[in-house]
Design an enzyme around this catalytic site. Structure first.
Site, PDB file in Angstrom:
ATOM      1  N   ASN A  94       2.510  -0.974  -6.480  1.00  0.00           N
ATOM      2  CA  ASN A  94       2.869  -0.853  -5.068  1.00  0.00           C
ATOM      3  C   ASN A  94       4.384  -0.668  -5.035  1.00  0.00           C
ATOM      4  OD1 ASN A  94       3.396  -1.059  -2.369  1.00  0.00           O
ATOM      5  ND2 ASN A  94       2.721  -3.188  -2.154  1.00  0.00           N
ATOM      6  N   TRP A  95       4.786   0.583  -4.838  1.00  0.00           N
ATOM      7  CA  TRP A  95       6.226   0.876  -4.886  1.00  0.00           C
ATOM      8  C   TRP A  95       6.949   0.374  -3.646  1.00  0.00           C
ATOM      9  CZ3 TRP A  95       6.084   6.777  -6.567  1.00  0.00           C
ATOM     10  CH2 TRP A  95       5.528   6.867  -7.849  1.00  0.00           C
ATOM     11  N   LYS A  96       6.217   0.006  -2.625  1.00  0.00           N
ATOM     12  CA  LYS A  96       6.812  -0.443  -1.349  1.00  0.00           C
ATOM     13  C   LYS A  96       7.779   0.621  -0.840  1.00  0.00           C
ATOM     14  CE  LYS A  96       5.786  -5.167  -2.651  1.00  0.00           C
ATOM     15  NZ  LYS A  96       6.111  -6.576  -2.592  1.00  0.00           N
ATOM     16  N   HIS A 126      -1.433  -5.776   3.398  1.00  0.00           N
ATOM     17  CA  HIS A 126      -0.417  -6.435   2.574  1.00  0.00           C
ATOM     18  C   HIS A 126       0.311  -7.474   3.438  1.00  0.00           C
ATOM     19  CE1 HIS A 126       3.102  -7.144   0.111  1.00  0.00           C
ATOM     20  NE2 HIS A 126       2.435  -6.623  -0.902  1.00  0.00           N
ATOM     21  N   GLU A 148       3.287  -8.229   3.703  1.00  0.00           N
ATOM     22  CA  GLU A 148       4.500  -7.732   4.365  1.00  0.00           C
ATOM     23  C   GLU A 148       4.145  -7.001   5.654  1.00  0.00           C
ATOM     24  OE1 GLU A 148       6.030  -5.735   0.900  1.00  0.00           O
ATOM     25  OE2 GLU A 148       6.412  -7.681  -0.020  1.00  0.00           O
ATOM     26  N   GLU A 199      -2.749 -12.042  -3.168  1.00  0.00           N
ATOM     27  CA  GLU A 199      -1.307 -12.118  -3.420  1.00  0.00           C
ATOM     28  C   GLU A 199      -0.720 -13.300  -2.662  1.00  0.00           C
ATOM     29  OE1 GLU A 199       0.363  -7.979  -4.535  1.00  0.00           O
ATOM     30  OE2 GLU A 199       0.294  -8.092  -2.380  1.00  0.00           O
ATOM     31  N   GLY A 253       7.726 -11.107  -5.223  1.00  0.00           N
ATOM     32  CA  GLY A 253       9.141 -10.771  -5.342  1.00  0.00           C
ATOM     33  C   GLY A 253      10.036 -11.972  -5.597  1.00  0.00           C
ATOM     34  N   SER A 310       4.789 -11.239  -8.607  1.00  0.00           N
ATOM     35  CA  SER A 310       5.653 -11.413  -9.782  1.00  0.00           C
ATOM     36  C   SER A 310       4.905 -11.218 -11.100  1.00  0.00           C
ATOM     37  CB  SER A 310       6.352 -12.777  -9.732  1.00  0.00           C
ATOM     38  OG  SER A 310       7.183 -12.856  -8.595  1.00  0.00           O
ATOM     39  N   GLY A 359       4.302  -5.093  -7.828  1.00  0.00           N
ATOM     40  CA  GLY A 359       5.420  -4.601  -7.026  1.00  0.00           C
ATOM     41  C   GLY A 359       6.573  -4.160  -7.916  1.00  0.00           C
ATOM     42  N   GLY A 360       7.571  -5.024  -8.040  1.00  0.00           N
ATOM     43  CA  GLY A 360       8.812  -4.684  -8.743  1.00  0.00           C
ATOM     44  C   GLY A 360       8.602  -4.037 -10.107  1.00  0.00           C
TER      45      GLY A 360
HETATM   46  P1  13P Z   1       6.050  -8.241  -6.899  1.00  0.00           P
HETATM   47  O1  13P Z   1       5.245  -7.824  -8.120  1.00  0.00           O
HETATM   48  O2  13P Z   1       7.359  -7.548  -6.790  1.00  0.00           O
HETATM   49  O3  13P Z   1       6.134  -9.730  -6.781  1.00  0.00           O
HETATM   50  O4  13P Z   1       5.223  -7.737  -5.620  1.00  0.00           O
HETATM   51  C1  13P Z   1       3.875  -7.999  -5.546  1.00  0.00           C
HETATM   52  C2  13P Z   1       3.315  -7.243  -4.416  1.00  0.00           C
HETATM   53  O5  13P Z   1       3.593  -7.528  -3.259  1.00  0.00           O
HETATM   54  C3  13P Z   1       2.451  -6.100  -4.722  1.00  0.00           C
HETATM   55  O6  13P Z   1       1.813  -5.652  -3.584  1.00  0.00           O
END
Ligand code: 13P
Length: 252
Positions: free
Chosen positions: A9-11, A97, A99, A169, A175, A215, A236-237
């Protein structure tokens, strides 16, 4: 048989040029090193979807959006419909998600519409759930996640439910570098699978891919993925670096 899935998930990261370069890198690393039987998904921004889908071998890599409109089409300025997403070559849609729930006030009602539209268009929803830190600290995370599921995807028919992927999640692990322990993740995923078995049946529960996200990194992926109910990750990251993402895929 449920699938193993590692989805990035590149956000809201990468320019178009950077995103296409990242997708090409992931694609060629998967071609070189293989991904065993892991389904690899790239969750790119809307603006990148068509270019990313054109840049990779879609037999090797699946492409996902990170959201979709809650309406099929019409006068909804700025929205991107599921049929638009499908027309880019993308096959998956991340829905709900944390967010989006938190910053864009996406309610269960909105998520139900998004899941229904995604399924109607033949795309795969990656439905996200998970609790905030205060809920975890109060020890009510199971009830919280149960309610999230009951208000949304548990309204689906067994046939439709069988087509989606769930990603758990915990918000406190996103993050933050504070991963859920493999035991915490396993416990929640086993709990979700048990809820599915009770709501639908054992076969549907056994066949449902449930991912962990928060994470997830090359250093903890092996431990997480070794748990019996963890069918992969939503990353994510670490999905923004092709080598790290590959290391997570190859943690299986
Ligand atoms: P991180 O891997 O950066 O913690 O993000 C997880 C995430 O929200 C994937 O959708």
């Amino acid at each position: 048989m449920r699938k193993k899935i590692v989805a990035g998930n590149w956000k809201c990261n990468t320019t178009l040029t950077e995103g296409v370069a990242l997708a090409k890198q992931v694609d060629s690393l998967v071609a070189e090193r293989g991904a065993k039987d892991v389904v690899v998904v790239l969750g790119a921004p809307f603006t990148h979807l068509a270019s990313v889908a054109a840049a990779v071998d879609l037999n090797r890599i699946a492409v996902s959006s990170q959201n979709c409109a809650a309406e099929a089409k019409g006068a909804f300025t700025g929205e991107v419909s599921v049929s638009m997403i499908q027309s880019t070559g993308a096959s998956h849609v991340i829905i709900g998600h944390s967010e989006r729930r938190e910053y864009y006030h996406e309610t269960s009602e909105i998520l139900n519409k998004k899941v229904a539209l995604t399924l109607a268009q033949g795309l795969t929803p990656i439905y996200c759930c998970g609790e905030a830190l205060a809920i975890r600290e109060a020890g009510t995370e199971n009830e919280f996640v149960k309610t999230q599921l009951e208000e949304t995807i548990f309204n689906l028919s067994p046939e439709d439910f069988g087509k989606l992927v769930i990603a758990y999640e915990p918000i406190w692990a996103i993050g933050t570098g504070r991963t859920a322990s493999s035991q915490q993740a396993q416990d929640m995923l086993a709990f979700i699978r048990q809820l599915i078995a009770t709501k639908y049946n054992q076969t549907i529960a056994a066949d449902c891919s449930i991912l962990y996200g928060g994470s997830c990194s090359p250093s903890n992926a092996k431990e997480l993925f070794s748990q019996p109910d963890i069918d992969g990750g939503l990353i994510g990251g670490a999905s923004l670096k092709a080598e790290d993402f590959l290391a997570i895929i190859n943690a299986y």
